[in-house]
Design an enzyme around this catalytic site. Structure first.
Site, PDB file in Angstrom:
ATOM      1  CD  GLU A  23      -2.970  -0.793  -0.034  1.00 42.29           C
ATOM      2  OE1 GLU A  23      -3.383   0.099  -0.080  1.00 42.29           O
ATOM      3  OE2 GLU A  23      -3.650  -1.913  -0.631  1.00 42.29           O
ATOM      4  CG  HIS A  26      -0.487   1.119  -4.175  1.00 34.59           C
ATOM      5  ND1 HIS A  26      -0.542   1.123  -6.069  1.00 34.59           N
ATOM      6  CD2 HIS A  26      -1.524   0.335  -3.730  1.00 34.59           C
ATOM      7  CE1 HIS A  26      -0.606  -0.848  -5.400  1.00 34.59           C
ATOM      8  NE2 HIS A  26      -2.031  -1.052  -5.747  1.00 34.59           N
TER       9      HIS A  26
END
Length: 221
Positions: A23, A26
């Site tokens: 995550e 990203h």
């Protein structure tokens, strides 16, 4: 229970790193291409507590491990973190840059799989101590969970990363129509999981990937 606790202890760090760094990647790439949303939310960080989802990062992986350890049942070990907020409209070139933002997560899982392969190689070639076997098992777990997340997220199904990559690559009208699948993506994924279709798709890819790692790093010969 005697085998469950050591199993959870071995898998905890690889799962936590695999999900949270996926995550964070990203958010980092989104910032690079002009969207500071994740950065402003404090999500571009190695602090796992910023990314942990109580269900996806903790309960689901532990539940699958429990079923597998105690009953020999359970499917593919996977999980998720709190999605990093990305405002694709703030990217400099939203449709094109979406590809790189989406691909960042799976790419991070690839890098971590290679890192765990190095750990396994080091442990397996070191003199045997009280730490070598746990290190090997943790490295095995790290390679496995990152392979799962790599190929799972590359499935061309919105809102998975592979779905966003497909939206980025498809022509405008087709991309818009394909993106409309997103609200149904997670239910579709669950159906594929519980019917065994997901495993039938992913396990051959994971097996080939693990064999490639073993060949490149010389695990078994």
């Amino acid at each position: 229970m005697e085998t469950l606790i050591p199993t959870i202890a071995i898998w905890a760090l690889p799962v936590l790193l695999a999900i949270t760094l996926h995550e964070a990647a990203h958010g980092y790439v989104a910032r690079h291409f002009g969207d500071p949303t994740a950065d402003q939310a404090g999500r571009i960080t190695l602090n796992p507590f910023k990314h942990i989802d109580p269900v996806g990062t903790v309960l689901v992986p532990i539940g699958i491990l429990t079923l597998t350890t105690l009953f020999g049942a359970g499917g593919i070990l996977f999980g998720w973190a709190k999605p990093v907020p990305v405002n694709f409209g703030r990217l400099r070139n939203p449709k094109a840059d979406m590809l790189w933002v989406a691909a960042a997560g799976p790419f991070m899982n690839l890098i971590m799989a290679l890192g765990w392969a190095l750990v396994f190689k080091f442990a397996s070639s070191s003199p045997e101590t009280a730490y070598t076997l746990p290190m090997e098992r943790m490295a095995e777990a790290g390679m496995t969970i990152n392979a799962v997340l790599l190929f799972l997220n590359l499935l061309p199904l919105p809102p998975l990363d592979g779905g966003r990559i497909a939206v980025s690559l498809l022509p405008g009208k087709l991309a818009w129509q394909f993106a409309r699948i997103e609200p149904y993506g997670f239910p579709i994924l669950l159906i594929l999981l519980f019917t065994g279709v997901l495993g039938a798709i992913l396990w051959p890819l994971i097996a080939m990937f693990r064999f490639s790692l073993a060949t490149v790093f010389g695990f078994y010969g």
